[in-house]
Design a protein around this motif. Sequence first.
Motif, short mmCIF file in Angstrom:
data_model
loop_
_atom_site.label_atom_id
_atom_site.label_comp_id
_atom_site.label_asym_id
_atom_site.label_seq_id
_atom_site.Cartn_x
_atom_site.Cartn_y
_atom_site.Cartn_z
N THR A 157 -9.80 0.84 9.69
CA THR A 157 -8.44 1.15 9.18
C THR A 157 -7.94 2.64 9.02
OG1 THR A 157 -9.41 0.87 6.84
CG2 THR A 157 -8.07 -0.97 7.83
N ASN A 158 -9.16 3.61 8.77
CA ASN A 158 -8.77 5.13 8.60
C ASN A 158 -10.15 5.78 8.89
OD1 ASN A 158 -10.57 5.14 6.47
ND2 ASN A 158 -9.03 3.99 5.25
N GLU A 187 -13.34 5.37 7.19
CA GLU A 187 -14.25 4.37 7.48
C GLU A 187 -15.36 4.36 8.61
OE1 GLU A 187 -11.92 0.61 7.26
OE2 GLU A 187 -13.59 -0.30 8.24
N ASP A 205 4.41 11.86 2.60
CA ASP A 205 3.64 11.47 3.87
C ASP A 205 2.41 12.43 4.08
OD1 ASP A 205 5.36 9.62 4.84
OD2 ASP A 205 6.88 11.13 5.91
N ASP A 241 0.05 11.21 1.30
CA ASP A 241 -0.67 9.87 1.33
C ASP A 241 -1.92 10.11 2.52
OD1 ASP A 241 1.06 8.99 -0.49
OD2 ASP A 241 2.46 8.09 0.98
N ILE A 242 -1.46 10.58 3.61
CA ILE A 242 -2.50 10.89 4.86
C ILE A 242 -3.83 11.29 4.44
CG2 ILE A 242 -3.14 11.90 6.99
CD1 ILE A 242 -0.01 11.04 7.84
N LYS A 257 -5.13 11.56 1.25
CA LYS A 257 -5.86 10.60 0.54
C LYS A 257 -6.43 9.34 1.30
CE LYS A 257 -2.96 10.85 -3.62
NZ LYS A 257 -2.01 10.21 -4.35
N LYS A 258 -5.75 9.19 2.27
CA LYS A 258 -6.28 7.78 3.16
C LYS A 258 -7.40 8.16 4.30
CE LYS A 258 -4.50 4.11 5.92
NZ LYS A 258 -3.79 3.79 7.05
N GLU A 259 -7.07 9.62 4.92
CA GLU A 259 -7.80 9.79 5.97
C GLU A 259 -8.89 10.71 5.90
OE1 GLU A 259 -7.46 7.93 8.89
OE2 GLU A 259 -5.16 7.17 8.22
N ASN A 305 -12.17 12.49 3.53
CA ASN A 305 -13.04 12.69 2.38
C ASN A 305 -13.55 14.14 2.19
OD1 ASN A 305 -15.05 12.43 4.34
ND2 ASN A 305 -16.02 10.51 3.68
N ASN A 317 -9.30 12.22 -6.26
CA ASN A 317 -9.32 11.38 -5.18
C ASN A 317 -10.44 11.07 -4.45
OD1 ASN A 317 -6.15 10.48 -4.90
ND2 ASN A 317 -6.29 12.75 -5.01
N ARG A 363 0.44 8.78 14.58
CA ARG A 363 -1.15 9.11 14.93
C ARG A 363 -0.90 9.47 16.43
NH1 ARG A 363 -4.35 4.23 12.49
NH2 ARG A 363 -2.39 3.28 13.03
#
Length: 321
Positions: free
Chosen positions: A2-3, A6, A30, A33-34, A36-38, A40, A76, A307
Amino acid sequence: VTNLVEAANKANKRIGTALSHGVLSNNETDYIDIVKKEFNYVTPENIGKWGSIQNTSSDVWDYDALDSMIDFVEENDIAFKGHALVWHRQAPSFVNGDVTAEDLTILINAHIDATAARYSGQIYAWDVANEVMGDDANYRDSVFFEKLDKKYIADAFTRAHVADPETKLFYNDYSIDNINAKSDAVFTMVTELINAEVPIHGVGFQMHLDASNAPSTKQMTDNLQRFADLDLDVNISEIDVRLSALPWDQVTKLAIQQQVYHRAVNACMNVDRCDAVTVWGFTDKYSWIDGEFGPDDPLLYTADYQRKPAYFAIADAFMRI
Ligand code: G3I
């Protein structure tokens, strides 16, 4: 998957991006959010540089921007790399040809002591010395080298280690992505530092690549591996892939760009000690490339946050095992 986080987790590596303080503080949803999600892992694109911290006088430090970015990553669960303690660009204006060797040493030491100690325990790694090797494979002719010879490099690592004993200390450079005269010179320098028991823990390979003449997976792997064999961590620290020199239509250019990202992440996958891949930004809306090389689309997302094939190259290469 999912990202990208992962995918990177499956490979036991980090996936990073350079973060713009300006965009982050504009609350562009936008963009945030990216991040935080994509991702680390984060490197501040500009606000960690010496000139951003001490831009008025040698007695005044301003850590507000860096503090707020570190708050953001801590909230985060994102790891942070400081960038960069000693660099000839974006240094304060008082670091110039008029300064004496003694005063320059005092200024460098005060900067490292204050900055590395401030974030001790909060960040994963520091780029201690950035781009000290010239494109001609000789030490870069900066004010640091001119006044202090190459000793300033070892001294910076030693000083940073005292100020922040837990954080990994990196050397970082560009155009050292395969085996060539410049990477040979960096290899020699790093070997000398290790032999002198200087606390250096890794090397970052920037990989600002041009899709029309990027190295092969094997060329990048062989180079990363020889540094890893020195018992160092290695990583891809600032990748972007320019496509505008390619002679074909945009769909084809994007496909070739995807292949180049795939090659680079594959090289990192080939080397156990390669701990991270950091992309220098992520959306084509904000890239230093446009300002320096002219319009291009070097990153993983379009300017309107869709993407691109390059995004899927990274996910796929991380998941090859
Ligand atoms: O903040 C000022 C702004 O006030 C002013 O109006 C504007 C006008 O030029 O300049 C702004 O500063 C710019 C700064 O980025 C922040 O946007 C500088 O001119 C510009 O030179 C600077 O460029 C940065 C560059 O490093 C400087 O050397 C890029 O954003 C940044 O992506 C780039 O990153 C470097 C890495 O740190 C080291 N490796 C190479 C990589 C690419 O050059």
